[in-house]
Design a protein around this motif. Structure first.
Motif, PDB file in Angstrom:
ATOM      1  N   LEU A   4     -14.510   7.502   7.371  1.00 49.55           N
ATOM      2  CA  LEU A   4     -13.953   6.157   7.369  1.00 49.55           C
ATOM      3  C   LEU A   4     -14.640   5.334   6.291  1.00 49.55           C
ATOM      4  N   LEU A   5     -13.858   4.571   5.569  1.00 39.87           N
ATOM      5  CA  LEU A   5     -14.411   3.712   4.530  1.00 39.87           C
ATOM      6  C   LEU A   5     -14.674   2.323   5.096  1.00 39.87           C
ATOM      7  N   ASP A 129     -13.697   0.537   1.136  1.00 39.83           N
ATOM      8  CA  ASP A 129     -12.234   0.536   1.081  1.00 39.83           C
ATOM      9  C   ASP A 129     -11.792  -0.750   0.378  1.00 39.83           C
ATOM     10  N   ARG A 130     -11.220  -0.599  -0.803  1.00 37.41           N
ATOM     11  CA  ARG A 130     -10.764  -1.768  -1.567  1.00 37.41           C
ATOM     12  C   ARG A 130      -9.776  -2.624  -0.773  1.00 37.41           C
ATOM     13  N   GLY A 131      -8.918  -1.961  -0.006  1.00 34.68           N
ATOM     14  CA  GLY A 131      -7.897  -2.675   0.758  1.00 34.68           C
ATOM     15  C   GLY A 131      -8.435  -3.493   1.908  1.00 34.68           C
ATOM     16  N   ALA A 149     -11.011  -4.337 -10.266  1.00 32.58           N
ATOM     17  CA  ALA A 149     -11.589  -3.351  -9.345  1.00 32.58           C
ATOM     18  C   ALA A 149     -10.644  -3.019  -8.194  1.00 32.58           C
ATOM     19  N   GLY A 150      -9.498  -3.678  -8.142  1.00 35.24           N
ATOM     20  CA  GLY A 150      -8.537  -3.420  -7.078  1.00 35.24           C
ATOM     21  C   GLY A 150      -8.882  -4.080  -5.760  1.00 35.24           C
ATOM     22  N   VAL A 151      -9.600  -5.203  -5.856  1.00 33.67           N
ATOM     23  CA  VAL A 151     -10.035  -5.949  -4.677  1.00 33.67           C
ATOM     24  C   VAL A 151      -9.385  -7.327  -4.712  1.00 33.67           C
ATOM     25  N   THR A 152      -8.996  -7.848  -3.566  1.00 31.06           N
ATOM     26  CA  THR A 152      -8.459  -9.204  -3.486  1.00 31.06           C
ATOM     27  C   THR A 152      -9.539 -10.197  -3.899  1.00 31.06           C
ATOM     28  N   GLY A 153      -9.172 -11.204  -4.666  1.00 31.62           N
ATOM     29  CA  GLY A 153     -10.103 -12.257  -5.053  1.00 31.62           C
ATOM     30  C   GLY A 153      -9.740 -13.563  -4.388  1.00 31.62           C
ATOM     31  N   ALA A 154     -10.763 -14.353  -4.046  1.00 32.17           N
ATOM     32  CA  ALA A 154     -10.560 -15.680  -3.469  1.00 32.17           C
ATOM     33  C   ALA A 154     -11.485 -16.645  -4.199  1.00 32.17           C
TER      34      ALA A 154
END
Length: 171
Positions: A4-5, A129-131, A149-154
C-alpha cells in the motif's frame, strides 16, 4: 501483492509553516504560521505523511550552511514533539543559478522549485501515492513543482493554515 502506498501532504516551509522572515536559519527567528502546528497534527491524525520541501538559496548565497538548515529542522522537530506532532521528512535545495558558493551554483537544478525533484525524491523514498497527496505552497513555483510531480497543488495565501488545509486534505 503490491504494498500500500502512503498519502502525503508536501509543505513549502517559509511562508507556509513559518513566517517568511527572509533567509531563515536560526531557531530564535522562527515563528510558526497561525494554525501550522494544528495542520501538521491533522495530517498525522489522518495517517498521512508530512514532507517539507524547501528552496534554500541562502546556502548557495553563503548566508548560512546546510548544517544550519538541518539544525533548524531538528529544532522544529523537537518543538513539535512537545505536542506529539512529527514531520516525516525534510528536503532542502541549496542550489541557485546566482549562488556565490561554487558547488551550489547550478542553473535550473532538478531539485529547485519550480522543478519537481524534491517531491519526486520524497515520493520514491517514502512510497507515496501521488493521487492521495497534495502540495501546500505560497508561490506559483510550488504549484508548478506539484503539477510536474503529478501531485495536486493548493496555493496558500496566508491566514490560518489549519483552516486552509482542512479544505484541501487528501481523501
Amino acid at each position: 501483492m503490491m504494498p500500500l502506498l502512503a498519502g502525503a501532504v508536501f509543505f513549502d516551509r517559509d511562508g507556509v509553516l513559518n513566517e517568511d522572515v527572509g533567509y531563515l536559519h536560526k531557531a530564535e527567528d522562527f515563528r510558526w504560521i497561525e494554525g501550522a502546528r494544528d495542520a501538521l497534527k491533522l495530517v498525522q491524525d489522518h495517517g498521512l505523511l508530512s514532507i517539507v520541501v524547501t528552496n534554500q538559496s541562502g546556502v548557495g548565497r553563503g548566508y548560512y550552511t546546510l548544517d544550519d538548515v538541518a539544525a533548524l529542522h531538528r529544532w522544529m522537530t523537537s518543538d513539535l514533539s512537545k505536542d506529539g506532532i512529527s514531520i516525516t521528512a525534510f528536503y532542502a535545495c541549496p542550489y541557485h543559478e546566482e549562488a556565490t558558493v561554487p558547488e551550489y551554483r547550478i542553473a535550473d537544478h532538478p531539485d529547485r522549485k519550480p522543478n519537481p525533484g524534491m517531491i519526486q525524491r520524497a515520493i520514491a523514498d517514502w512510497k507515496i501515492d501521488r493521487g492521495k497527496s497534495v502540495m501546500i505552497g505560497d508561490k506559483q513555483s510550488d504549484m508548478v513543482a506539484a503539477q510536474s510531480a503529478g501531485v495536486t497543488g493548493a496555493l496558500f495565501g496566508g491566514g490560518n493554515l489549519m483552516d486552509f488545509l482542512a479544505r484541501h486534505l487528501p481523501r
